[in-house]
Write a protein that holds these residues in place. Structure first.
Motif, PDB file in Angstrom:
ATOM      1  N   ASN A   1      -2.079   0.048  -6.402  1.00  0.00           N
ATOM      2  CA  ASN A   1      -1.672   0.838  -7.556  1.00  0.00           C
ATOM      3  C   ASN A   1      -1.415  -0.071  -8.754  1.00  0.00           C
ATOM      4  O   ASN A   1      -1.388  -1.300  -8.646  1.00  0.00           O
ATOM      5  N   ILE A   2      -1.233   0.552  -9.917  1.00  0.00           N
ATOM      6  CA  ILE A   2      -1.120  -0.185 -11.178  1.00  0.00           C
ATOM      7  C   ILE A   2       0.058  -1.147 -11.156  1.00  0.00           C
ATOM      8  O   ILE A   2      -0.044  -2.294 -11.596  1.00  0.00           O
ATOM      9  N   VAL A   3       1.194  -0.690 -10.636  1.00  0.00           N
ATOM     10  CA  VAL A   3       2.405  -1.509 -10.622  1.00  0.00           C
ATOM     11  C   VAL A   3       2.209  -2.754  -9.761  1.00  0.00           C
ATOM     12  O   VAL A   3       2.612  -3.861 -10.138  1.00  0.00           O
ATOM     13  N   SER A   4       1.589  -2.601  -8.610  1.00  0.00           N
ATOM     14  CA  SER A   4       1.355  -3.747  -7.717  1.00  0.00           C
ATOM     15  C   SER A   4       0.438  -4.780  -8.353  1.00  0.00           C
ATOM     16  O   SER A   4       0.643  -5.988  -8.198  1.00  0.00           O
ATOM     17  N   ILE A   5      -0.576  -4.310  -9.081  1.00  0.00           N
ATOM     18  CA  ILE A   5      -1.483  -5.234  -9.766  1.00  0.00           C
ATOM     19  C   ILE A   5      -0.727  -6.004 -10.850  1.00  0.00           C
ATOM     20  O   ILE A   5      -0.923  -7.209 -11.032  1.00  0.00           O
TER      21      ILE A   5
ATOM     22  N   ALA B   1      12.874  -4.838 -10.088  1.00  0.00           N
ATOM     23  CA  ALA B   1      14.170  -4.155 -10.003  1.00  0.00           C
ATOM     24  C   ALA B   1      14.153  -2.798 -10.703  1.00  0.00           C
ATOM     25  O   ALA B   1      14.892  -1.885 -10.322  1.00  0.00           O
ATOM     26  N   ASN B   2      13.303  -2.660 -11.738  1.00  0.00           N
ATOM     27  CA  ASN B   2      13.270  -1.415 -12.517  1.00  0.00           C
ATOM     28  C   ASN B   2      12.050  -0.551 -12.213  1.00  0.00           C
ATOM     29  O   ASN B   2      11.762   0.385 -12.954  1.00  0.00           O
ATOM     30  N   ARG B   3      11.380  -0.839 -11.113  1.00  0.00           N
ATOM     31  CA  ARG B   3      10.126  -0.155 -10.810  1.00  0.00           C
ATOM     32  C   ARG B   3      10.262   1.371 -10.798  1.00  0.00           C
ATOM     33  O   ARG B   3       9.403   2.084 -11.329  1.00  0.00           O
ATOM     34  N   LYS B   4      11.316   1.886 -10.224  1.00  0.00           N
ATOM     35  CA  LYS B   4      11.469   3.341 -10.091  1.00  0.00           C
ATOM     36  C   LYS B   4      11.609   4.031 -11.446  1.00  0.00           C
ATOM     37  O   LYS B   4      11.394   5.234 -11.551  1.00  0.00           O
TER      38      LYS B   4
ATOM     39  N   LEU C   1      -9.568  -4.071  -7.697  1.00  0.00           N
ATOM     40  CA  LEU C   1      -8.147  -4.022  -7.340  1.00  0.00           C
ATOM     41  C   LEU C   1      -7.578  -2.611  -7.483  1.00  0.00           C
ATOM     42  O   LEU C   1      -6.715  -2.203  -6.699  1.00  0.00           O
ATOM     43  N   SER C   2      -8.060  -1.856  -8.493  1.00  0.00           N
ATOM     44  CA  SER C   2      -7.554  -0.500  -8.716  1.00  0.00           C
ATOM     45  C   SER C   2      -7.888   0.429  -7.559  1.00  0.00           C
ATOM     46  O   SER C   2      -7.189   1.421  -7.315  1.00  0.00           O
TER      47      SER C   2
ATOM     48  N   PRO D   1      -3.559  -5.279 -19.530  1.00  0.00           N
ATOM     49  CA  PRO D   1      -4.140  -3.949 -19.297  1.00  0.00           C
ATOM     50  C   PRO D   1      -3.257  -3.040 -18.451  1.00  0.00           C
ATOM     51  O   PRO D   1      -3.189  -1.836 -18.685  1.00  0.00           O
ATOM     52  N   MET D   2      -2.560  -3.613 -17.461  1.00  0.00           N
ATOM     53  CA  MET D   2      -1.705  -2.793 -16.603  1.00  0.00           C
ATOM     54  C   MET D   2      -0.473  -2.290 -17.341  1.00  0.00           C
ATOM     55  O   MET D   2      -0.078  -1.131 -17.207  1.00  0.00           O
TER      56      MET D   2
END
Length: 393
Positions: free
Chosen positions: A270-274, A383-386, A265-266, A314-315
Motif C-alpha cells: 500500500n501507499i503508506v508502506s512504500i 506513529a501517526n499512520r492511523k 510496488l503499488s 509521489p507517495m
C-alpha cells in the motif's frame, strides 16, 4: 489517463527541465560573486522562503479562478527571473532574481492540482507516479543540458532555463484547457488570499498531519541537497562537470523507479508502506555517504539512495490528494508545496551553518545530521499512520 493528464505531465517535464538545469550550478555561480558557503546557502533559501508565502496564495487562487491562469503567471515569473539571473552583474541582482522566481513559483503545486482534477482516486497514485517520472525525466535531461550550457558560461545556464520555461508557457497557453470543474466561492475580502491557510491548513482533517510530516521530510532532504555539493567538490575532489553527471545519474534512476518501480510496488504494497520504505533507505543512505571519502563508494551509495528516494514525494503527494476534498485540491497542494518550500529554505541554512571551509571534516556533518533526522521523521510517520492512512487501504 486522458489528454489533459499527458499535457500536464509534459508541462511538469518542462518545468523540471528548467529547474534542474540550475541545480548543479547555483552553488558554483554564487561562488563567482564571491559568496561564502553560508551565503550560497542563503541563495538557495531566499527562493524557497519566497515560495513558502506564494504557493498557498497561488493554490487558493487556482481553486477560485482556475488552474490555467495561475500556471501562466507562475511560468512567466520563472522566465523573467532566469533572464535577470543569467545577466546579473552583482550578487544583489542574483538574490533578487531568485526571490522573484520563488514568489511567482507555484507551477508545481498547480500542476499537481490538475493531476488531482483529471484522475480518479483509484488511479491517483499511478497518476502521481507518472507525474513524478515526467518531473524526474527533467532531472535526466536538465543536468545534460546544463553541462552543455556550462561550456559557454554558468550564466548561460540561467538563460537556457528561462528559454525552456518559456516553452512551457507556450504549451500552457495554447494546448492546456482549464481542468477545474467546480470553482471555490469568491472571497468576501479581497485580502483573503490563502495566507491564513498556512496556519488553519494544519488543522485540516488528515491533511494537516501530512503537511507537518512533509515539512520535516523536506527539511532533512534539503540539508542533504545543499551539503552534497560542497562535499562532492571539496572533499571528494570533483568539479562542476562530474557534479552535473551525478545529478544526471540521480535523474535516470529516479525515472526508472517512478515508472516501473512505483507500478510494481503499488501492486504488492500500500501507499503508506512504500512511503516508509523510501524514508528508511533515504535515511540509511545519508548516514552511509560520508563514512568513506572515496568517489566509487559514494557513487554506489548514491545509486541506492536514488532508487528509493524517488518513492517518497509521489507517495506523500498521493496521500495528501486522497485525503483532501475535491473542492480543496488546489489549496491542499498549494499548502503542501508551501511547507515544502519553507523546508527547502531551512535545510540549506542548517547545512551551511555546520560547514567550515577551514575544517574539511565538517562537510560530512550535514549528511550525518540529515540521516539521523530522517530516521526520526520515519518514526513520526509511523506513529501517526492511523491519522492519515486512506480508507481504500
Amino acid at each position: 489517463m486522458n489528454r489533459n493528464f499527458w499535457i500536464t505531465a509534459l508541462i511538469a517535464f518542462i518545468n523540471s527541465l528548467s529547474l534542474t538545469i540550475l541545480i548543479p550550478i547555483i552553488y558554483l555561480y554564487g561562488k563567482r560573486f564571491g559568496l561564502s558557503d553560508f551565503q550560497t546557502s542563503l541563495l538557495f533559501s531566499i527562493y524557497s522562503v519566497a515560495q513558502f508565502f506564494a504557493t498557498p496564495v497561488i493554490g487558493k487562487l487556482s481553486d477560485r479562478f482556475g488552474r490555467k491562469p495561475l500556471l501562466i503567471i507562475s511560468l512567466a515569473g520563472t522566465v523573467i527571473a532566469n533572464l535577470i539571473a543569467g545577466t546579473a552583474t552583482t550578487a544583489g541582482l542574483l538574490f533578487f532574481a531568485r526571490f522573484l522566481d520563488g514568489i511567482t513559483g507555484g507551477n508545481a503545486s498547480v500542476a499537481q492540482a490538475i493531476i488531482s482534477d483529471v484522475t480518479t482516486s483509484e488511479n491517483r497514485a499511478r497518476g502521481f507516479g507518472v507525474y513524478g517520472a515526467a518531473f524526474g525525466l527533467g532531472f535526466v535531461l536538465g543536468p545534460a543540458t546544463s553541462l552543455l550550457a556550462q561550456q559557454i558560461s554558468l550564466g548561460a545556464a540561467f538563460l537556457v532555463a528561462g528559454a525552456v520555461a518559456f516553452v512551457g508557457l507556450l504549451v500552457t497557453l495554447f494546448f492546456l484547457p482549464e481542468t477545474l470543474q467546480n470553482k471555490a466561492d469568491k472571497a468576501q475580502n479581497i485580502f483573503d488570499l490563502g495566507l491564513g491557510n498556512l496556519i488553519s491548513g494544519l488543522a485540516m482533517p488528515k491533511v494537516g498531519v501530512l503537511l507537518i510530516i512533509n515539512f520535516f521530510i523536506g527539511t532533512t532532504f534539503t540539508i542533504f541537497t545543499y551539503a552534497f555539493q560542497p562535499y562532492f567538490i571539496n572533499v571528494l575532489g570533483q568539479n562542476s562537470q562530474t557534479l552535473t553527471l551525478m545529478f544526471l545519474l540521480f535523474g535516470v534512476l529516479g525515472v526508472i523507479m517512478q515508472t516501473w518501480g512505483v507500478s510494481i510496488l503499488s501492486n504488492k504494497f500500500n501507499i503508506v508502506s512504500i512511503l516508509f520504505l523510501g524514508l528508511f533507505i533515504r535515511s540509511l543512505s545519508f548516514v552511509l555517504m560520508p563514512i568513506w571519502q572515496n568517489i566509487i563508494y559514494f557513487v554506489i551509495v548514491a545509486i541506492l539512495f536514488s532508487l528509493f528516494n524517488s518513492l517518497v514525494q509521489p507517495m506523500i503527494n498521493t496521500l495528501i490528494s486522497l485525503n483532501a476534498q475535491a473542492k480543496d485540491q488546489g489549496t491542499a497542494m498549494g499548502l503542501n508545496a508551501s511547507y515544502l518550500s519553507i523546508s527547502n529554505g531551512v535545510g540549506p541554512v542548517i547545512a551551511g551553518t555546520l560547514i567550515h571551509q577551514s575544517q574539511p571534516i565538517t562537510y560530512g556533518y550535514p549528511l550525518y545530521l540529515a540521516g539521523i533526522l530522517t530516521f526520526l521523521v520515519l518514526f513520526l510517520a509511523i506513529a501517526n499512520r492511523k491519522r492519515y492512512a486512506p480508507q481504500l487501504q
